[in-house]
Scaffold this active site. Sequence first.
Site, mmCIF file in Angstrom:
data_model
loop_
_atom_site.group_PDB
_atom_site.id
_atom_site.type_symbol
_atom_site.label_atom_id
_atom_site.label_comp_id
_atom_site.label_asym_id
_atom_site.label_seq_id
_atom_site.Cartn_x
_atom_site.Cartn_y
_atom_site.Cartn_z
ATOM 1 N N GLU A 1 1.629 -8.847 0.136
ATOM 2 C CA GLU A 1 1.252 -7.921 -0.942
ATOM 3 C C GLU A 1 1.859 -6.584 -0.575
ATOM 4 O O GLU A 1 1.387 -5.892 0.331
ATOM 5 C CB GLU A 1 -0.267 -7.853 -1.073
ATOM 6 C CG GLU A 1 -0.720 -7.227 -2.389
ATOM 7 C CD GLU A 1 -1.059 -5.760 -2.256
ATOM 8 O OE1 GLU A 1 -0.184 -4.936 -2.592
ATOM 9 O OE2 GLU A 1 -2.170 -5.437 -1.831
ATOM 10 N N LEU A 2 2.927 -6.223 -1.274
ATOM 11 C CA LEU A 2 3.760 -5.104 -0.849
ATOM 12 C C LEU A 2 3.632 -3.922 -1.812
ATOM 13 O O LEU A 2 2.601 -3.745 -2.434
ATOM 14 C CB LEU A 2 5.206 -5.583 -0.723
ATOM 15 C CG LEU A 2 5.386 -6.850 0.144
ATOM 16 C CD1 LEU A 2 6.837 -7.284 0.194
ATOM 17 C CD2 LEU A 2 4.827 -6.638 1.544
ATOM 18 N N GLU B 1 8.522 4.388 -5.005
ATOM 19 C CA GLU B 1 7.062 4.360 -5.002
ATOM 20 C C GLU B 1 6.547 5.694 -4.480
ATOM 21 O O GLU B 1 6.877 6.105 -3.362
ATOM 22 C CB GLU B 1 6.538 3.223 -4.134
ATOM 23 C CG GLU B 1 5.016 3.158 -4.113
ATOM 24 C CD GLU B 1 4.469 2.013 -3.271
ATOM 25 O OE1 GLU B 1 3.325 1.571 -3.527
ATOM 26 O OE2 GLU B 1 5.184 1.562 -2.352
ATOM 27 N N TRP C 1 -3.855 0.731 6.137
ATOM 28 C CA TRP C 1 -4.871 1.749 6.380
ATOM 29 C C TRP C 1 -5.561 2.224 5.111
ATOM 30 O O TRP C 1 -6.615 2.838 5.178
ATOM 31 C CB TRP C 1 -4.218 2.960 7.051
ATOM 32 C CG TRP C 1 -2.977 3.400 6.329
ATOM 33 C CD1 TRP C 1 -1.693 3.038 6.623
ATOM 34 C CD2 TRP C 1 -2.899 4.218 5.165
ATOM 35 N NE1 TRP C 1 -0.813 3.591 5.714
ATOM 36 C CE2 TRP C 1 -1.532 4.323 4.803
ATOM 37 C CE3 TRP C 1 -3.848 4.886 4.376
ATOM 38 C CZ2 TRP C 1 -1.088 5.052 3.694
ATOM 39 C CZ3 TRP C 1 -3.426 5.611 3.268
ATOM 40 C CH2 TRP C 1 -2.050 5.697 2.941
ATOM 41 N N ASN C 2 -4.966 1.998 3.920
ATOM 42 C CA ASN C 2 -5.457 2.703 2.737
ATOM 43 C C ASN C 2 -6.807 2.185 2.221
ATOM 44 O O ASN C 2 -7.590 2.927 1.656
ATOM 45 C CB ASN C 2 -4.413 2.693 1.614
ATOM 46 C CG ASN C 2 -3.987 1.301 1.214
ATOM 47 O OD1 ASN C 2 -4.089 0.351 1.989
ATOM 48 N ND2 ASN C 2 -3.490 1.165 0.003
ATOM 49 N N LYS D 1 -4.540 -7.716 13.118
ATOM 50 C CA LYS D 1 -3.795 -6.579 13.656
ATOM 51 C C LYS D 1 -3.862 -5.499 12.586
ATOM 52 O O LYS D 1 -3.175 -5.574 11.572
ATOM 53 C CB LYS D 1 -2.353 -6.972 13.962
ATOM 54 C CG LYS D 1 -1.573 -5.897 14.751
ATOM 55 C CD LYS D 1 -1.110 -4.762 13.875
ATOM 56 C CE LYS D 1 -0.396 -3.682 14.687
ATOM 57 N NZ LYS D 1 -0.407 -2.369 14.015
ATOM 58 N N HIS D 2 -4.722 -4.499 12.814
ATOM 59 C CA HIS D 2 -4.908 -3.465 11.807
ATOM 60 C C HIS D 2 -3.878 -2.343 11.995
ATOM 61 O O HIS D 2 -3.188 -2.273 13.005
ATOM 62 C CB HIS D 2 -6.321 -2.894 11.894
ATOM 63 C CG HIS D 2 -6.939 -2.648 10.548
ATOM 64 N ND1 HIS D 2 -6.232 -2.119 9.488
ATOM 65 C CD2 HIS D 2 -8.210 -2.853 10.080
ATOM 66 C CE1 HIS D 2 -7.025 -2.011 8.438
ATOM 67 N NE2 HIS D 2 -8.226 -2.442 8.764
ATOM 68 N N CYS E 1 -1.384 0.535 -3.741
ATOM 69 C CA CYS E 1 -0.243 -0.187 -4.313
ATOM 70 C C CYS E 1 -0.389 -0.341 -5.818
ATOM 71 O O CYS E 1 0.607 -0.368 -6.540
ATOM 72 C CB CYS E 1 -0.114 -1.570 -3.664
ATOM 73 S SG CYS E 1 0.227 -1.504 -1.898
ATOM 74 N N GLY F 1 1.269 -4.133 2.866
ATOM 75 C CA GLY F 1 1.889 -2.901 3.326
ATOM 76 C C GLY F 1 3.172 -2.630 2.573
ATOM 77 O O GLY F 1 3.367 -3.089 1.437
ATOM 78 N N SER F 2 4.066 -1.910 3.191
ATOM 79 C CA SER F 2 5.291 -1.483 2.530
ATOM 80 C C SER F 2 6.263 -2.650 2.365
ATOM 81 O O SER F 2 6.241 -3.626 3.117
ATOM 82 C CB SER F 2 5.967 -0.381 3.342
ATOM 83 O OG SER F 2 6.514 -0.901 4.545
#
Length: 591
Positions: free
Chosen positions: A224-225, A355, A126-127, A150-151, A258, A202-203
Amino acid sequence: MIVSINPASGEQLATFDSYDADRVDRMVTAAVVAQSNWRWSEVQRRTELLESLAATLRDRKAELAALITSEMGKPLAEAAAEIEKCAINCEYYATNAPGFLAAETITAEGRVEVDPLGVVLAVMPWNYPFWQFFRFIAPALAAGNGAILKHANSVPRCALAIESVLRDAGVPDGLVGVLLVETDQVAGLIADDRIAAVTFTGSTEVGSIIAEQAGRALKKQVLELGGSDPFIVLADADLEVAATTAVTARFLNTGQSCVNAKRFIVEESVADEFVTRFSAAVGRLVVGDPVDDGTTIGPLARAGLRDTLHDQVRRTVDAGATLVRGGEVADRAGFYYQPTVLDHVLPGMAAFDEETFGPVAAITRVRDADAAIRLANQTEFGLGASLWTAQERASELVRRLDAGAVFVNAMVASDPRLPFGGIKRSGYGRELGAHGMREFMNLKTVWSADPAPRLVIKPDDVEVFDRGSGVRTVPYVGAWNSESNKITTGTTVFAVGTRIPLHSHNVEESVLVFAGQATAVIGDERIDLEAGDATWVPAGVPHQFINRGDGELTIYWVYGGRAVTRTMTATGVTVAHLSAADRGAVAASGK
């Protein structure tokens, strides 16, 4: 039920029913069918589509930026910049896709070709609701892939707006499906045999689940975490610039990125001055309604994110860190948190080990550069790192940092031209640049048992040079740098000792004939050529020539396959070659 909420007010904006299994199945089927056609489209068709996407994004920039701001709280100016960056990314791949898709000649017999994998599932955050998707979809479409998006369920209106942008730009029906589905439906999509690969941003916790599910299905993934990027300031840094940049590096997007700098590791001898400058600049940030022009800090995207951040700050202060400013939930409607600076943060404290996803900066003081590098690497993450020091010592320190990207005297940022991604628990794989485009392509080795001709052809060996393409060319005609596309001779002349810079071309083949003595370096082969010798240069193979004779060296060029005009990057010289019709006429006259 999927709900859209305005984080600046807490107001519910819209609700959506999740798509049922039948609708999802139809959309995946449509994507597979559309991609089976798209993969055979001409590269020009793909690049034109990317240019159309860029134009559509710019035409709708104001509307789309307002939508981003209302749904995830980003300040309006930053939302507009996000849309512009998406457009730039599309243009970058429109320009560079032909080169990225060209076959790579490795040996005379072997080359590497690239094919699309198929339909890729993109699970997006979402960011940066538009950028994260468009940085994936631009190279994916250029490569011939399709996609299912899939958002994040907190930005459903952004997801549907992306769908409308794709439609307005002319993306073929079905090629990119946008699903509004619950999180528990993702596992079924990953397991679906029609999905070729998965990309996720995401996370780290969710990334581990995605990796496990995709691994079980033996599907390629790019992850990409999370990140806890260090921002290292050494004693020889320009403190004024470092402190000013540090504020942007930490508080851009209200600290919800991130690659935001999160741990500020500062050499002790300059720490007091840095903290003073940095804290003063943080004090000038404006917390407010993200639609207002003057706002630099908007709300966090969700109430839970704000509450988690506040808990991390409290635990860090309780463990002994100094609260320089902020540290409180903002006293206003919405999900706001005051810009916060923590000093004397040590390993073992929450703000160092975890984080922090929001407007909180943690400052750690170290005695020297060695200690700074050690603490920078003392994290489970490895996405980016920012290093502030004199250039002459930077290269040695860069090699010691564990990160997917290191920015020297600059803040970490993604750039369409450069690969982007992390190591350790920040994920694996790369996005952007040529590397990112090839993540979702099959690198196909092609070996031909009928090798290319010998490197050197002596004047008496052949009268007509024929590589089997049906175009027979007499080697001694054609010219480099002629004023027109005509048969001519003697136009490329180099003085004794001249070295033609290393370069390459992307036409099928070229034949070169030398009047004078030259040393040729073609790929990994080096050979001395005498007057009258001819050599063949494959497409894409770097080559250069050195005049090693006592007089001038003249090179005559004949290109096979198709007419071409190119500008050599290293020299700026425009190269004009014979057309196919000219070559045919020459071949006939040479018999």
